[in-house]
Design a protein around this motif. Structure first.
Motif, PDB file in Angstrom:
ATOM      1  N   ASP A  17       2.884  -6.239   6.885  1.00  0.00           N
ATOM      2  CA  ASP A  17       4.012  -6.052   5.960  1.00  0.00           C
ATOM      3  C   ASP A  17       3.594  -6.193   4.492  1.00  0.00           C
TER       4      ASP A  17
ATOM      5  N   THR B  79       9.164   2.563   1.146  1.00  0.00           N
ATOM      6  CA  THR B  79       7.789   2.247   1.604  1.00  0.00           C
ATOM      7  C   THR B  79       7.064   3.492   2.128  1.00  0.00           C
TER       8      THR B  79
ATOM      9  N   ALA C  33       1.034  -4.818   1.206  1.00  0.00           N
ATOM     10  CA  ALA C  33       0.280  -3.652   0.724  1.00  0.00           C
ATOM     11  C   ALA C  33      -1.186  -3.807   1.115  1.00  0.00           C
TER      12      ALA C  33
ATOM     13  N   LEU D 142       9.358  -0.995   8.125  1.00  0.00           N
ATOM     14  CA  LEU D 142       9.326   0.040   7.078  1.00  0.00           C
ATOM     15  C   LEU D 142      10.660   0.011   6.333  1.00  0.00           C
ATOM     16  N   ASP D 143      10.612  -0.417   5.078  1.00  0.00           N
ATOM     17  CA  ASP D 143      11.862  -0.525   4.327  1.00  0.00           C
ATOM     18  C   ASP D 143      11.954   0.529   3.224  1.00  0.00           C
TER      19      ASP D 143
ATOM     20  N   THR E  59      15.999  -0.873   7.009  1.00  0.00           N
ATOM     21  CA  THR E  59      14.659  -1.175   7.538  1.00  0.00           C
ATOM     22  C   THR E  59      14.648  -1.018   9.058  1.00  0.00           C
TER      23      THR E  59
ATOM     24  N   PRO F  24       4.198  -0.705   0.022  1.00  0.00           N
ATOM     25  CA  PRO F  24       5.602  -1.088  -0.150  1.00  0.00           C
ATOM     26  C   PRO F  24       6.040  -0.732  -1.575  1.00  0.00           C
ATOM     27  N   SER F  25       7.328  -0.402  -1.750  1.00  0.00           N
ATOM     28  CA  SER F  25       7.879  -0.014  -3.070  1.00  0.00           C
ATOM     29  C   SER F  25       7.122   1.154  -3.697  1.00  0.00           C
TER      30      SER F  25
ATOM     31  N   LEU G 295      -0.668   0.796   3.661  1.00  0.00           N
ATOM     32  CA  LEU G 295       0.758   0.500   3.440  1.00  0.00           C
ATOM     33  C   LEU G 295       1.003   0.335   1.942  1.00  0.00           C
TER      34      LEU G 295
END
Ligand code: AKG
Length: 285
Positions: A72, A242, A74, A238-239, A211, A93-94, A91
């Motif tokens: 979860d 992302t 980066a 995965l939110d 998510t 995120p954001s 990954l």
């Protein structure tokens, strides 16, 4: 079928004192083969000879179902290395900031031509438990049903494709969009390994909305005979905003899914950018 989890058994034997004293035999057994002499486990035979139960560690150890690894943060994650190559995830995120992601979600929800695809499997036709849309010059076939070419890219999708190409240094010519309307929508275990994606495809997956957990499991070796019980598992929440990149042997060596949830979920949109190559029958579509 034999349950492998029950294979560990107490093993041992009743042993007489004819190889020396009980104490020295027991000590030797403990040192040499991990055997233990348990208290209160001796008995007398009919002829008055003392026998003792010597416990031996089970030779087959209990197999544990591995806990899923949670990813979860980066980063770049090499999940496995096999003859097929490295299975690599990245990954971000954001990748899209929250404010932008909010209006993008609304626009995609409203303006993408969502529909429910009907697939085919040996026991008959079934409707996918989610909505989809396809963008690309070529058709896309999976689960024995074809999505027709759609070269009319929504400008927002073209913009997102450009941003992803810039950060990943890969190019993509197609996009499969998924809309999970609520917790009941899902996609079952599969790999993105259709012939039109060729070997080692790179897939860039961008998520908006609620998510959901993207689950992965490694394909079992031949000795497991198709049993996935003990394979490595990875869970990636995965939110909104992302980006997940799958590279190398990820499709050859792993499967993925987004399962249904037991708790209420709002809508989620997932965009999977891919590169599709022409297949022999494509010109007739
Ligand atoms: O919704 C997701 O994150 C996964 C979608 C997916 O597995 C697919 O389109 O092949």
């Amino acid at each position: 079928m034999e349950d492998k989890r029950k294979r560990a058994r107490v093993q041992g034997a009743w042993a007489g004192p004819d190889m020396g004293s009980m104490a020295s035999r027991s000590a030797l057994a403990s040192q040499v083969c991990g055997a233990h002499n348990l208290p209160g486990n001796s008995r007398q035979t009919r002829w008055g000879r003392e026998m003792q139960f010597v416990f031996k560690e089970p030779t087959e150890v209990m197999r544990r179902v591995p806990e899923p690894r949670i990813i979860d943060k980066a980063g770049v994650y090499d999940l496995s290395i096999t003859a097929a190559g490295i299975s690599r995830l990245s990954l971000f995120p954001s990748f899209i900031d929250l404010k932008e992601a909010d209006w993008m979600f609304e626009q995609l929800h409203r303006e993408v031509p969502w529909s429910q695809k009907t697939n085919f499997r040996p026991d008959g036709f079934y409707q996918e438990p989610r909505l989809t849309a396809w963008y690309g010059e070529l058709p896309y076939t999976y689960s024995r049903a074809t999505m027709q070419p759609n070269p009319h890219w929504h400008p927002l999708l073209t913009m997102l494709k450009d941003r992803i190409e810039e950060i990943t240094a890969y190019t993509f010519n197609s996009l499969l969009c998924n809309l999970y309307r609520n917790e009941k929508d899902s996609i079952d275990w599969h790999s993105d390994s259709e012939p039109s994606l060729r070997k080692s495809p790179v897939i860039a997956s961008l998520s908006f909305g609620d998510t959901r957990t993207f689950q992965m499991r490694q394909k079992p070796g031949p000795e497991e005979h198709g049993d996935y019980t003990y394979v490595e598992q990875v869970h990636i929440p995965l939110d909104h905003g992302t980006l997940l990149l799958m590279e190398g042997a990820t499709q050859e060596d792993w499967q993925h899914r987004v399962p249904k949830e037991y708790h209420a979920r709002e809508a989620r949109i997932n965009l999977t950018f891919r590169t599709v190559f022409p297949e022999p029958g494509d010109m007739r579509q």
